[in-house]
Design an enzyme around this catalytic site. Structure first.
Site, mmCIF file in Angstrom:
data_model
loop_
_atom_site.group_PDB
_atom_site.id
_atom_site.type_symbol
_atom_site.label_atom_id
_atom_site.label_comp_id
_atom_site.label_asym_id
_atom_site.label_seq_id
_atom_site.Cartn_x
_atom_site.Cartn_y
_atom_site.Cartn_z
ATOM 1 N N ASP A 32 9.486 -20.929 -32.434
ATOM 2 C CA ASP A 32 8.500 -19.797 -32.124
ATOM 3 C C ASP A 32 7.796 -19.699 -31.463
ATOM 4 O O ASP A 32 6.625 -20.919 -31.306
ATOM 5 C CB ASP A 32 8.075 -18.544 -33.740
ATOM 6 C CG ASP A 32 9.122 -18.361 -34.376
ATOM 7 O OD1 ASP A 32 9.550 -18.437 -35.741
ATOM 8 O OD2 ASP A 32 9.514 -17.663 -33.861
ATOM 9 N N ASP A 172 15.351 -11.994 -37.600
ATOM 10 C CA ASP A 172 13.789 -13.071 -37.863
ATOM 11 C C ASP A 172 12.950 -12.200 -38.424
ATOM 12 O O ASP A 172 12.534 -10.729 -38.108
ATOM 13 C CB ASP A 172 14.290 -13.584 -36.345
ATOM 14 C CG ASP A 172 12.997 -14.386 -36.449
ATOM 15 O OD1 ASP A 172 12.326 -14.499 -35.260
ATOM 16 O OD2 ASP A 172 12.599 -14.568 -37.441
HETATM 17 C C1 DX5 Z 1 7.360 -14.429 -36.437
HETATM 18 C C2 DX5 Z 1 9.050 -15.066 -36.070
HETATM 19 C C3 DX5 Z 1 9.718 -15.279 -36.715
HETATM 20 C C4 DX5 Z 1 9.389 -15.985 -38.332
HETATM 21 C C5 DX5 Z 1 10.210 -16.076 -39.602
HETATM 22 O O1 DX5 Z 1 7.215 -13.570 -35.499
HETATM 23 O O2 DX5 Z 1 9.026 -14.298 -34.682
HETATM 24 O O3 DX5 Z 1 10.473 -16.411 -37.202
HETATM 25 O O4 DX5 Z 1 8.893 -17.450 -38.121
HETATM 26 O O5 DX5 Z 1 9.754 -16.836 -41.021
HETATM 27 P P1 DX5 Z 1 9.793 -16.113 -41.865
HETATM 28 O O6 DX5 Z 1 11.281 -16.461 -42.814
HETATM 29 O O7 DX5 Z 1 9.003 -16.637 -43.454
HETATM 30 O O8 DX5 Z 1 9.887 -14.011 -41.968
HETATM 31 ZN ZN ZN Z 2 11.110 -15.494 -34.467
#
Ligand code: DX5
Ligand code: ZN
Length: 209
Positions: A32, A172
């Site tokens: 990310d 995601d």
């Molecule tokens: C949010 C990110 C995601 C997030 C997912 O802006 O793009 O990839 O890190 O994390 P979880 O699975 O904890 O929601």
């Molecule tokens: Zn992400």
């Protein structure tokens, strides 16, 4: 079998967790990248992140949450990168950015936020290898999955079929072993806190397949 991409955004110790993820059968490391403008938060800068190869040999699934993907694409193309995805909401020339990714022989993707209409993707379908459907509002890990995402994934699947697109679907945000049963028609599940905040990474990854 369904693929799993793990993000370390919520990790309390990135080198330790990347090393642990490297020992699992996770398919990709989801990186990310946040610029503090497209989303409020900022993540590790590239000059730190480029050492990621020290901790994992897994292919990278880069998720750019940035206003200027054209600035970041050449950097992340240097790494062990399988996908580079940016947001359809950006104001840059999207086709130009998708072609820039492909010029590095890297697969390209577009991410759509919860409030964005699926039809916004139509002009770009011929280019796409991946459509990243956000299950949360981008900016942080550990959020609750937005239930409307399930119908949105069905709409994206219809679009892919009707335009004969080769794009895979990834979801995601807020993904865990409960949510995954609502997302059976998804090619890649991207998950962060459910995996990296647990005491058995492999068990959690297996529970998502
Ligand atoms: C949010 C990110 C995601 C997030 C997912 O802006 O793009 O990839 O890190 O994390 P979880 O699975 O904890 O929601
Ligand atoms: Zn992400």
């Amino acid at each position: 079998m369904r693929k799993v991409s793990a993000t370390f955004l919520s990790s309390k110790n990135i080198p330790r967790d990347l090393t642990k993820l490297n020992e699992t059968d996770v398919d990709y490391i989801h990186v990310d990248v946040m610029d503090g403008k497209f989303v409020e938060n900022k993540t590790l800068q590239f000059n730190e992140l480029k050492y990621i190869y020290k901790y994992t040999s897994k292919r990278l699934d880069v998720h750019l949450m940035v206003e200027n993907p054209s600035k970041y694409i050449p950097l992340y193309a240097e790494l062990n990168t399988e996908y580079i995805t940016f947001h359809v909401e950006v104001l840059e020339d999207i086709v130009k950015d998708l072609e820039l990714i492909k010029s590095y022989s890297i697969k390209c993707g577009l991410a759509i936020n919860p409030e964005t209409k699926v039809s916004d993707l139509v002009p770009y379908l011929p280019y796409l290898d991946l459509i990243l459907v956000m299950g949360v509002h981008p900016g942080m890990g550990g959020q609750e999955f937005i239930p409307e995402t399930v119908d949105k994934v069905k709409e994206v699947r219809e679009l892919i079929k009707s335009y004969n697109s080769k794009a895979l679907i990834s979801v995601d945000g807020g993904v865990n072993d409960k949510v995954k049963d609502l997302l059976l028609d998804v090619d890649i599940l991207t998950s962060g806190s459910y995996i990296v905040l647990s005491d058995n990474f492999q068990e959690k990854i297996t529970s998502l397949r």
